[in-house]
Design an enzyme around this catalytic site. Structure first.
Site, PDB file in Angstrom:
ATOM      1  N   LEU A  40       0.820  -1.224   0.000  1.00 19.60           N
ATOM      2  CA  LEU A  40       0.000   0.000   0.000  1.00 19.60           C
ATOM      3  C   LEU A  40       0.852   1.273   0.000  1.00 19.60           C
ATOM      4  O   LEU A  40       0.402   2.319   0.439  1.00 19.60           O
ATOM      5  CB  LEU A  40      -1.002   0.012   1.175  1.00 19.60           C
ATOM      6  N   ASP A  65       5.335  -6.411   1.921  1.00 17.67           N
ATOM      7  CA  ASP A  65       6.337  -5.875   1.006  1.00 17.67           C
ATOM      8  C   ASP A  65       7.012  -7.036   0.273  1.00 17.67           C
ATOM      9  O   ASP A  65       7.310  -8.070   0.890  1.00 17.67           O
ATOM     10  CB  ASP A  65       7.368  -5.087   1.843  1.00 17.67           C
ATOM     11  N   PHE A  87       3.140  -6.799 -10.415  1.00 17.40           N
ATOM     12  CA  PHE A  87       2.981  -5.364 -10.668  1.00 17.40           C
ATOM     13  C   PHE A  87       3.776  -4.517  -9.675  1.00 17.40           C
ATOM     14  O   PHE A  87       4.041  -3.342  -9.949  1.00 17.40           O
ATOM     15  CB  PHE A  87       1.512  -4.931 -10.476  1.00 17.40           C
ATOM     16  N   LYS A  91       7.112   3.781  -9.656  1.00 17.57           N
ATOM     17  CA  LYS A  91       7.026   4.081 -11.096  1.00 17.57           C
ATOM     18  C   LYS A  91       7.246   5.539 -11.486  1.00 17.57           C
ATOM     19  O   LYS A  91       7.037   5.893 -12.644  1.00 17.57           O
ATOM     20  CB  LYS A  91       5.671   3.618 -11.622  1.00 17.57           C
ATOM     21  N   SER A 131       7.948  -2.071 -19.298  1.00 16.64           N
ATOM     22  CA  SER A 131       7.472  -0.791 -19.824  1.00 16.64           C
ATOM     23  C   SER A 131       8.126  -0.486 -21.155  1.00 16.64           C
ATOM     24  O   SER A 131       9.274  -0.885 -21.406  1.00 16.64           O
ATOM     25  CB  SER A 131       7.869   0.293 -18.813  1.00 16.64           C
ATOM     26  N   THR A 133       9.363   2.066 -21.745  1.00 14.98           N
ATOM     27  CA  THR A 133      10.520   2.897 -21.423  1.00 14.98           C
ATOM     28  C   THR A 133      11.836   2.143 -21.680  1.00 14.98           C
ATOM     29  O   THR A 133      12.868   2.770 -21.909  1.00 14.98           O
ATOM     30  CB  THR A 133      10.418   3.408 -19.963  1.00 14.98           C
ATOM     31  N   TYR A 155      14.374   4.636 -12.995  1.00 12.61           N
ATOM     32  CA  TYR A 155      13.149   3.824 -13.080  1.00 12.61           C
ATOM     33  C   TYR A 155      13.244   2.857 -14.262  1.00 12.61           C
ATOM     34  O   TYR A 155      13.059   1.651 -14.133  1.00 12.61           O
ATOM     35  CB  TYR A 155      11.906   4.715 -13.218  1.00 12.61           C
ATOM     36  N   LYS A 159      13.633  -1.410 -14.628  1.00 10.49           N
ATOM     37  CA  LYS A 159      12.819  -2.345 -15.437  1.00 10.49           C
ATOM     38  C   LYS A 159      13.731  -3.176 -16.343  1.00 10.49           C
ATOM     39  O   LYS A 159      13.555  -4.380 -16.499  1.00 10.49           O
ATOM     40  CB  LYS A 159      11.812  -1.567 -16.298  1.00 10.49           C
ATOM     41  N   TYR A 183       4.303  -2.429 -21.261  1.00 14.01           N
ATOM     42  CA  TYR A 183       3.133  -1.571 -21.444  1.00 14.01           C
ATOM     43  C   TYR A 183       3.544  -0.285 -22.130  1.00 14.01           C
ATOM     44  O   TYR A 183       4.570   0.301 -21.797  1.00 14.01           O
ATOM     45  CB  TYR A 183       2.498  -1.164 -20.108  1.00 14.01           C
ATOM     46  N   ASN A 185       1.275   3.350 -22.942  1.00 12.71           N
ATOM     47  CA  ASN A 185       0.804   4.372 -21.991  1.00 12.71           C
ATOM     48  C   ASN A 185      -0.589   4.028 -21.450  1.00 12.71           C
ATOM     49  O   ASN A 185      -1.598   4.402 -22.080  1.00 12.71           O
ATOM     50  CB  ASN A 185       0.793   5.748 -22.664  1.00 12.71           C
TER      51      ASN A 185
HETATM   52  P1  NAD Z   1       0.748   1.706  -8.988  1.00 10.41           P
HETATM   53  O1  NAD Z   1       1.727   2.490  -8.196  1.00 10.41           O
HETATM   54  O2  NAD Z   1      -0.656   2.186  -9.023  1.00 10.41           O
HETATM   55  O3  NAD Z   1       0.768   0.180  -8.515  1.00 10.41           O
HETATM   56  C1  NAD Z   1       1.917  -0.442  -7.993  1.00 10.41           C
HETATM   57  C2  NAD Z   1       1.515  -1.120  -6.704  1.00 10.41           C
HETATM   58  O4  NAD Z   1       2.662  -1.769  -6.153  1.00 10.41           O
HETATM   59  C3  NAD Z   1       1.013  -0.127  -5.652  1.00 10.41           C
HETATM   60  O5  NAD Z   1      -0.222  -0.595  -5.148  1.00 10.41           O
HETATM   61  C4  NAD Z   1       2.098  -0.139  -4.574  1.00 10.41           C
HETATM   62  O6  NAD Z   1       1.563   0.074  -3.286  1.00 10.41           O
HETATM   63  C5  NAD Z   1       2.674  -1.526  -4.764  1.00 10.41           C
HETATM   64  N1  NAD Z   1       4.080  -1.662  -4.334  1.00 10.41           N
HETATM   65  C6  NAD Z   1       5.131  -0.869  -4.658  1.00 10.41           C
HETATM   66  N2  NAD Z   1       6.248  -1.325  -4.081  1.00 10.41           N
HETATM   67  C7  NAD Z   1       5.905  -2.441  -3.391  1.00 10.41           C
HETATM   68  C8  NAD Z   1       6.621  -3.354  -2.580  1.00 10.41           C
HETATM   69  N3  NAD Z   1       7.937  -3.203  -2.340  1.00 10.41           N
HETATM   70  N4  NAD Z   1       5.964  -4.384  -2.037  1.00 10.41           N
HETATM   71  C9  NAD Z   1       4.634  -4.541  -2.244  1.00 10.41           C
HETATM   72  N5  NAD Z   1       3.899  -3.704  -2.980  1.00 10.41           N
HETATM   73  C10 NAD Z   1       4.535  -2.658  -3.548  1.00 10.41           C
HETATM   74  O7  NAD Z   1       1.321   1.598 -10.477  1.00 10.41           O
HETATM   75  P2  NAD Z   1       0.648   1.019 -11.780  1.00 10.41           P
HETATM   76  O8  NAD Z   1       0.472   2.143 -12.729  1.00 10.41           O
HETATM   77  O9  NAD Z   1      -0.513   0.158 -11.447  1.00 10.41           O
HETATM   78  O10 NAD Z   1       1.853   0.142 -12.336  1.00 10.41           O
HETATM   79  C11 NAD Z   1       1.958  -1.246 -12.071  1.00 10.41           C
HETATM   80  C12 NAD Z   1       3.271  -1.736 -12.647  1.00 10.41           C
HETATM   81  O11 NAD Z   1       3.316  -1.457 -14.043  1.00 10.41           O
HETATM   82  C13 NAD Z   1       4.510  -1.071 -12.041  1.00 10.41           C
HETATM   83  O12 NAD Z   1       5.515  -2.046 -11.904  1.00 10.41           O
HETATM   84  C14 NAD Z   1       4.877  -0.051 -13.085  1.00 10.41           C
HETATM   85  O13 NAD Z   1       6.263   0.233 -13.057  1.00 10.41           O
HETATM   86  C15 NAD Z   1       4.493  -0.751 -14.364  1.00 10.41           C
HETATM   87  N6  NAD Z   1       4.196   0.178 -15.471  1.00 10.41           N
HETATM   88  C16 NAD Z   1       3.291   1.183 -15.293  1.00 10.41           C
HETATM   89  C17 NAD Z   1       3.054   2.081 -16.333  1.00 10.41           C
HETATM   90  C18 NAD Z   1       2.094   3.234 -16.151  1.00 10.41           C
HETATM   91  O14 NAD Z   1       2.176   4.197 -16.924  1.00 10.41           O
HETATM   92  N7  NAD Z   1       1.164   3.184 -15.197  1.00 10.41           N
HETATM   93  C19 NAD Z   1       3.719   1.945 -17.569  1.00 10.41           C
HETATM   94  C20 NAD Z   1       4.610   0.886 -17.711  1.00 10.41           C
HETATM   95  C21 NAD Z   1       4.847   0.004 -16.656  1.00 10.41           C
HETATM   96  N1  UFG Z   2       2.809  15.786 -21.315  1.00  8.20           N
HETATM   97  C1  UFG Z   2       2.515  17.137 -21.373  1.00  8.20           C
HETATM   98  N2  UFG Z   2       2.134  17.743 -20.216  1.00  8.20           N
HETATM   99  C2  UFG Z   2       2.008  17.076 -19.030  1.00  8.20           C
HETATM  100  C3  UFG Z   2       2.313  15.687 -18.996  1.00  8.20           C
HETATM  101  C4  UFG Z   2       2.716  15.084 -20.163  1.00  8.20           C
HETATM  102  O1  UFG Z   2       2.611  17.772 -22.410  1.00  8.20           O
HETATM  103  O2  UFG Z   2       1.660  17.699 -18.018  1.00  8.20           O
HETATM  104  C5  UFG Z   2       3.204  15.112 -22.573  1.00  8.20           C
HETATM  105  C6  UFG Z   2       4.617  14.531 -22.510  1.00  8.20           C
HETATM  106  O3  UFG Z   2       5.559  15.520 -22.842  1.00  8.20           O
HETATM  107  C7  UFG Z   2       4.507  13.403 -23.522  1.00  8.20           C
HETATM  108  C8  UFG Z   2       3.053  12.932 -23.397  1.00  8.20           C
HETATM  109  O4  UFG Z   2       2.352  14.020 -22.782  1.00  8.20           O
HETATM  110  O5  UFG Z   2       4.706  13.904 -24.807  1.00  8.20           O
HETATM  111  C9  UFG Z   2       2.875  11.688 -22.540  1.00  8.20           C
HETATM  112  O6  UFG Z   2       3.506  11.918 -21.271  1.00  8.20           O
HETATM  113  P1  UFG Z   2       3.235  10.962 -20.017  1.00  8.20           P
HETATM  114  O7  UFG Z   2       3.997  11.544 -18.868  1.00  8.20           O
HETATM  115  O8  UFG Z   2       1.777  10.753 -19.834  1.00  8.20           O
HETATM  116  O9  UFG Z   2       3.838   9.570 -20.474  1.00  8.20           O
HETATM  117  P2  UFG Z   2       5.325   9.181 -20.918  1.00  8.20           P
HETATM  118  O10 UFG Z   2       5.206   8.612 -22.285  1.00  8.20           O
HETATM  119  O11 UFG Z   2       6.268  10.286 -20.723  1.00  8.20           O
HETATM  120  O12 UFG Z   2       5.708   8.082 -19.854  1.00  8.20           O
HETATM  121  C10 UFG Z   2       4.845   6.988 -19.556  1.00  8.20           C
HETATM  122  C11 UFG Z   2       5.046   6.572 -18.098  1.00  8.20           C
HETATM  123  C12 UFG Z   2       6.414   5.993 -17.894  1.00  8.20           C
HETATM  124  C13 UFG Z   2       6.617   4.879 -18.849  1.00  8.20           C
HETATM  125  C14 UFG Z   2       6.402   5.346 -20.269  1.00  8.20           C
HETATM  126  C15 UFG Z   2       6.445   4.169 -21.208  1.00  8.20           C
HETATM  127  O13 UFG Z   2       4.906   7.685 -17.254  1.00  8.20           O
HETATM  128  O14 UFG Z   2       6.508   5.481 -16.602  1.00  8.20           O
HETATM  129  O15 UFG Z   2       5.095   5.933 -20.395  1.00  8.20           O
HETATM  130  O16 UFG Z   2       6.475   4.608 -22.504  1.00  8.20           O
HETATM  131  F1  UFG Z   2       7.860   4.417 -18.722  1.00  8.20           F
END
Ligand code: NAD
Ligand code: UFG
Length: 357
Positions: A40, A65, A87, A91, A131, A133, A155, A159, A183, A185
């Site tokens: 959490l 954890d 997951f 992030k 990701s 990324t 970050y 990954k 993933y 976006n």
């Molecule tokens: P989120 O932060 O909403 O979910 C991650 C969950 O992991 C949270 O509930 C957090 O409490 C839990 N957590 C973190 N560290 C922990 C630990 N040490 N032990 C137990 N629980 C822990 O993020 P999300 O957007 O749901 O992302 C899920 C996964 O997908 C992450 O690994 C993230 O890096 C990856 N991801 C997310 C995105 C995005 O844009 N949301 C994009 C690419 C990859």
């Molecule tokens: N952007 C804006 N204004 C904002 C926020 C974002 O113009 O306030 C633009 C960014 O410059 C970018 C686009 O919106 O061009 C998307 O930005 P996001 O921050 O929503 O997403 P990113 O593609 O930068 O990154 C996301 C996740 C990363 C992940 C990556 C994978 O945040 O964790 O996608 O491609 F690694």
């Protein structure tokens, strides 16, 4: 669900988070039995409560954890898991630059601890949250899984490090089946409006920022750059609805189940090994296009200003989604309008996210 469907039990680390909570619903609907394990640190119990209400069953939840070896061992001793969807992780790219040790400790050391415990209990099926990324600034678009990997922030490096660890593990022992879902976006929310993305502070990502501007919590959006060589000068991304993404996890688990079934296993020693798969729609959408669609579906004006480029951003990023389609039989179904509509539904029903006030 067919009558003879065997309900496999899955450990979902980070299952209280944004993508995890949506995936829990999809897994339940597909007949999987789940145990959520989350510390959490970036989520709330309320998300778990709401998922329980939506599925009509109390989710089995362990607050813990992934770095806590003892607690993980207790959980693995208690349940017979088919596999793990992992997951859990931190992030926030910006935070990772300031606190790299926290990110490597949580995301890399945490994953190693999880893998060690899985190995001890002979649970060798894993779906990992990677990701886009990991591709850094791509040489060609759409991005294929075989594209070069490189990324510049802690970050992304965390990954990438986990991916390398998984690859080495698969080489060392062919009983591991390790799917790395990359993933693009993730945006949107569950159609019920009950669960969605709930950033702690001012959002870093585009969609939650836009929806907080729409609801009046934030005054105006800064668009980071309008001089990219894209359709309208703003950044282009492959936005994918979180519900589609959740279905991608079900497809990955179904694939793991099929491939590790005894008939296939007997023909090949290592049915999966390390398998990276993009989860994206295959389509790029610009920042301005997204804002325009959000404004149309919500009926709200989205005031914005152009600002300079954000450090570390790239011009365009979108997936080749062929591998997911061919191997998993999965493809994204929902449109940008669906993503905006469901985000707006969640935001307007929960102006303060899971905090009820
Ligand atoms: P989120 O932060 O909403 O979910 C991650 C969950 O992991 C949270 O509930 C957090 O409490 C839990 N957590 C973190 N560290 C922990 C630990 N040490 N032990 C137990 N629980 C822990 O993020 P999300 O957007 O749901 O992302 C899920 C996964 O997908 C992450 O690994 C993230 O890096 C990856 N991801 C997310 C995105 C995005 O844009 N949301 C994009 C690419 C990859
Ligand atoms: N952007 C804006 N204004 C904002 C926020 C974002 O113009 O306030 C633009 C960014 O410059 C970018 C686009 O919106 O061009 C998307 O930005 P996001 O921050 O929503 O997403 P990113 O593609 O930068 O990154 C996301 C996740 C990363 C992940 C990556 C994978 O945040 O964790 O996608 O491609 F690694």
């Amino acid at each position: 669900m067919s009558e003879n469907f065997m309900k496999n039990k899955i450990l979902v680390t980070g299952g209280a988070g944004y993508i995890g909570s949506h995936t829990c619903i999809a897994l339940h609907e597909a007949g999987y039995d789940i145990v959520v394990y989350d510390n959490l640190s970036n989520s709330s119990r309320e998300a778990i409560n709401r998922v329980s209400t939506l599925i009509g069953e109390t989710i089995e939840f362990v607050e813990g954890d992934i770095r806590d070896n003892e607690l993980l061992r207790e959980v693995f001793a208690l349940h017979e898991f088919f596999g793990v969807i992992h997951f859990a992780g931190l992030k926030a790219v910006g935070e990772s630059v300031v606190k790299p040790l926290l990110y490597y400790n949580n995301n890399v050391s945490g994953t190693i601890t999880l893998l060690e415990v899985m190995s001890e209990y002979n649970v060798k099926n894993l779906v990992f949250s990677s990701s886009a990324t990991v591709y850094g600034d791509p040489d060609t678009l759409p991005i294929e899984e075989s594209s070069k990997r490189s990324c510049a922030n802690p970050y992304g490096q965390s990954k990438l490090a986990v991916e390398y660890i998984l690859e080495d593990l698969a080489v060392s022992d062919d009983s591991w089946n390790l799917i790395s879902l990359r993933y693009f976006n993730p945006v949107g929310a569950h159609a019920s409006g009950q669960i969605g993305e709930d950033p702690n502070d001012i959002p870093n990502n585009l969609m939650p920022y836009v929806s907080q501007v729409a609801i009046g919590k934030l005054e105006k959006l800064s668009i980071f750059g309008n001089d990219y060589s894209t359709i309208d000068g703003t950044g282009v991304r492959d936005f994918i609805h979180v519900t589609d993404l959740a279905q991608g996890h079900v497809a990955a688990l179904d694939y793991l189940e099929q491939q590790t079934s005894s008939e296939i296993y007997s023909n090949t020693a290592s049915p999966i090994g390390f398998l990276p798969i993009n989860l994206g729609t295959g389509k790029g959408t610009s920042v301005l296009e997204l804002i325009s669609t959000f404004s149309d579906v919500s009926g709200q004006a989205i005031p914005y200003q152009f600002a300079s480029r954000r450090a570390g951003d790239i011009a365009s990023c979108y997936a080749s989604s062929e591998k997911a389609k061919n191997l998993l039989g999965w493809q994204a179904e929902l449109s940008i309008a669906d993503m905006c509509k469901d985000t707006w539904h969640w935001q307007s029903m929960n102006p303060n996210g899971y905090t009820m006030s």
